[in-house]
Enzyme design. Structure first.
Site, short mmCIF file in Angstrom:
data_model
loop_
_atom_site.label_atom_id
_atom_site.label_comp_id
_atom_site.label_asym_id
_atom_site.label_seq_id
_atom_site.Cartn_x
_atom_site.Cartn_y
_atom_site.Cartn_z
N CYS A 1 -3.56 2.45 -5.59
CA CYS A 1 -2.70 2.19 -4.43
C CYS A 1 -2.02 0.86 -4.65
CB CYS A 1 -3.57 2.17 -3.16
SG CYS A 1 -2.70 1.68 -1.67
N LYS B 1 -8.94 2.69 -6.27
CA LYS B 1 -7.88 3.69 -6.14
C LYS B 1 -6.55 3.12 -6.62
CE LYS B 1 -7.69 2.84 -1.17
NZ LYS B 1 -7.71 3.47 0.13
N TYR C 1 -2.34 -1.53 9.10
CA TYR C 1 -1.19 -2.16 8.43
C TYR C 1 -0.30 -2.85 9.45
CZ TYR C 1 -2.63 1.41 5.06
OH TYR C 1 -3.36 2.22 4.23
N HIS D 1 0.84 -1.19 0.00
CA HIS D 1 0.00 0.00 0.00
C HIS D 1 0.88 1.25 0.00
CE1 HIS D 1 -3.70 -2.09 1.52
NE2 HIS D 1 -2.80 -2.90 2.08
N HIS E 1 -2.57 -3.22 -3.32
CA HIS E 1 -3.96 -3.05 -2.90
C HIS E 1 -4.87 -2.94 -4.12
CE1 HIS E 1 -6.97 -0.36 -0.48
NE2 HIS E 1 -7.44 -1.57 -0.66
#
Length: 193
Positions: A131, A129, A45, A16, A121
């Site tokens: 990411c 998104k 995370y 990420h 991700h």
């Protein structure tokens, strides 16, 4: 007693970005605060890679994370600080130190979870998104996974030994070096047999 349930499987190692502006420094403590403000049970995370390459612990490594909806119970989350430019546009902002630390960290995680798939991700379903702002699958496929390691600035014998799944003493002996002496960028170290 841990506040987090234990993860029963690790099928994915997920990369990420924090989606913070390039060059702006944040820590695991900052991310923990952000996530608590969202009502979460702390940082989602497991590891955070800072701008200078320092790796900070987030959630306990064996805990269920909070970083990929629908996959938290089978994944471990790694985030690097950055991911957008000054205007908020997606950009691979990883510093050289972050790139190296991310490589060593993921190598270590793959050693611990050899069946886990490394991906970003954005590679999961329903993620809209960009990411981590670079193609993590392509990056991981390009990372050399041979027995040699070329020392980069900031590397330590300890981190290299861990990434190779060995000890400092075994690595030093295999390379004919003193484990108490500094290693130099460009030096090539061979994995002990």
């Amino acid at each position: 007693m841990s506040l987090h349930a234990k993860r029963k499987a690790t099928d994915y190692i997920v990369v990420h970005c924090t989606a913070t502006a390039e060059g702006k420094s944040f820590t695991a403590k900052d991310i923990d605060r952000w996530h608590r403000e969202k009502g979460w049970n702390g940082i989602g995370y497991h590891y955070v890679v800072l701008l200078d390459g320092t790796i900070e612990a987030g959630r306990p490594a064996d805990a269920v994370g909070a970083h990929v909806e629908g996959y938290n119970s089978v994944s471990i989350g790694v985030v690097y600080v950055g991911g957008v430019d000054a205007k908020g546009k997606s950009k691979d902002t990883r510093t050289a130190a972050q790139k190296r630390s991310l490589e060593l960290l993921v190598m270590d995680l793959v050693e611990r979870y050899p069946k886990a798939v490394v991906q970003g991700h954005r590679d999961f379903p329903k993620v809209a998104k960009d990411c981590p702002c670079f193609d993590a699958k392509k990056w991981w496929a390009s990372v050399p996974k041979n027995a040699d390691h070329t020392v980069a600035s900031g590397d330590t014998l300890y981190a290299i030994a861990r990434s190779m799944g060995t000890t400092v003493d075994a690595l030093a002996k295999a390379n004919g070096i003193n484990p108490n002496m500094p290693i130099q960028p460009g030096q090539v170290l061979r994995r002990p047999v």
